[in-house]
Scaffold this active site. Sequence first.
Site, PDB file in Angstrom:
ATOM      1  N   GLY A  91       2.026  40.194 -28.706  1.00  0.00           N
ATOM      2  CA  GLY A  91       1.811  41.189 -29.755  1.00  0.00           C
ATOM      3  C   GLY A  91       2.269  42.572 -29.315  1.00  0.00           C
ATOM      4  N   ASP A 311     -10.448  42.917 -25.365  1.00  0.00           N
ATOM      5  CA  ASP A 311      -9.881  41.672 -24.824  1.00  0.00           C
ATOM      6  C   ASP A 311     -10.887  40.914 -23.965  1.00  0.00           C
ATOM      7  OD1 ASP A 311      -7.486  42.181 -26.074  1.00  0.00           O
ATOM      8  OD2 ASP A 311      -6.521  43.021 -24.307  1.00  0.00           O
ATOM      9  N   ARG A 342     -10.726  34.794 -32.456  1.00  0.00           N
ATOM     10  CA  ARG A 342     -11.636  34.646 -31.310  1.00  0.00           C
ATOM     11  C   ARG A 342     -13.097  34.591 -31.730  1.00  0.00           C
ATOM     12  NH1 ARG A 342      -8.259  38.532 -27.063  1.00  0.00           N
ATOM     13  NH2 ARG A 342      -6.714  36.922 -26.531  1.00  0.00           N
TER      14      ARG A 342
HETATM   15  C1  S3P Z   1      -2.760  46.085 -26.172  1.00  0.00           C
HETATM   16  C2  S3P Z   1      -3.615  46.525 -27.126  1.00  0.00           C
HETATM   17  C3  S3P Z   1      -4.698  45.703 -27.689  1.00  0.00           C
HETATM   18  C4  S3P Z   1      -5.001  44.502 -26.809  1.00  0.00           C
HETATM   19  C5  S3P Z   1      -3.758  43.795 -26.355  1.00  0.00           C
HETATM   20  C6  S3P Z   1      -2.866  44.741 -25.583  1.00  0.00           C
HETATM   21  C7  S3P Z   1      -1.694  46.997 -25.699  1.00  0.00           C
HETATM   22  O1  S3P Z   1      -4.299  45.229 -28.954  1.00  0.00           O
HETATM   23  O2  S3P Z   1      -5.842  43.608 -27.499  1.00  0.00           O
HETATM   24  O3  S3P Z   1      -4.085  42.692 -25.547  1.00  0.00           O
HETATM   25  O4  S3P Z   1      -1.033  46.703 -24.682  1.00  0.00           O
HETATM   26  O5  S3P Z   1      -1.471  48.025 -26.351  1.00  0.00           O
HETATM   27  P1  S3P Z   1      -4.529  46.092 -30.305  1.00  0.00           P
HETATM   28  O6  S3P Z   1      -3.720  47.301 -30.219  1.00  0.00           O
HETATM   29  O7  S3P Z   1      -4.072  45.174 -31.405  1.00  0.00           O
HETATM   30  O8  S3P Z   1      -6.002  46.363 -30.338  1.00  0.00           O
END
Ligand code: S3P
Length: 424
Positions: A91, A311, A342
């Site tokens: 993501g 997380d 989750r």
């Molecule tokens: C992350 C932000 C978080 C986290 C992901 C890594 C990042 O997601 O859950 O594992 O590296 O910016 P969200 O921005 O969707 O909260």
Amino acid sequence: MIIHKAKRCSGELTVPGDKSISHRAVMFGSLAEGTTEITNFLQGADCLSTIDCFRRMGIEIDNTPERILIRGRGLHGLKAPSDILDAGNSGTTTRLISGILSAQPFETTLTGDSSIQKRPMRRIIEPLSMMGADITSVKGNDCAPLHITGAPLHGIHYRSKIASAQVKSAILLAGLYADGATQVTEPVLSRNHSEIMLKRFGASVHTEGTTAVIEPEPVLTGQKIDVPGDISSAAFFIAAGLLVSGAEILIRNVGINPTRNGILKAAEAMGGSISYLNVREDGEPTADLLVKHSALHGTTIEGDIIPTLIDELPIINIMAACASGTTIIRNAEELRAKESNRIDIMTDYLSAMGCDITGTNDGMIIHGGRPLHGTRIDPHMDHRIAMSFAIAGLAADGETEIADDAIVNVSYPGFYEELQRLTR
Ligand code: S3P
């Protein structure tokens, strides 16, 4: 992988480099002038996807076990990729790169695996479109694949409904190319690695409360980045150390940035014994953590702390299942938008192991202390679900079987080997 109840858990370990920081080091190094050298880079599948995307856009990246060397080509040096960009399971790759691609003088299609293709992208499509980006979901379902045609961007002040570092960072990266300052205000501060590292590369970024502001067109200069150990990976061994009778574990070089350290506060609120040794800071604060077996009790986790441990909530669920009393988790609806849903998966599998847990719209209620028994877990392409239930298996009777051995490689190659080394 088969996990048995642990009779011991002791020793020292160093967890792999932080995933969020590793991604950003590759991205910002690619957009900088000159060479960026990264040590303790996370060689996990997600971060390798980021490397692959930038290589496809003409960036030379030399990846050896000791270090990553990136020959940055400056803010305007990316080349049109000859093929689709593939973010795999990541993501962070998908959302942050979208901010950069929105401003490039070429078209790209960005996709990922079947998990990524279900994750919400409206959250970046909306603000990037407000900046002038031409970004669409190819299937019209607000998910990847995304088709992005670079366009001139405008600075905006975006007020986000969710606290998300991925959303914030996508906007800030687009803001590097905008015609004026770009601001992002979040309801609660999310992890601030982008702000810290962009500043180090030479960008003009500042923060006022939960608003981050970036000025366009900086000259970014290549840096040496030593990535701290990932607190999200350390979290599994923190839980193991707290739960296994007689355990004592020293976890070296863990990042303890206040926007990420909610797991430590939650563990302490539950009665966990964690000592911080050798605290130091080079942009990002780090410490060695000494964790000792503790009798845990329930707590309530809600409000501003949630983004700092988002997380870690799956592993906190496991701790809560083994704690005495009730743990209530609220304001964590974002758990439904992660690599898997989750809330549903934790509720289903912890129930199957004998725990008294009820899922709610925005969290869960866990009445801890019932004995857990092993079962078979399908992690649903979610590395943190796999590792959380591996730790649950240390406290459960019988065998806990975690399917899809390879999924942990997304963020923690060698996880099962480390677990065996410390518990056998
Ligand atoms: C992350 C932000 C978080 C986290 C992901 C890594 C990042 O997601 O859950 O594992 O590296 O910016 P969200 O921005 O969707 O909260």
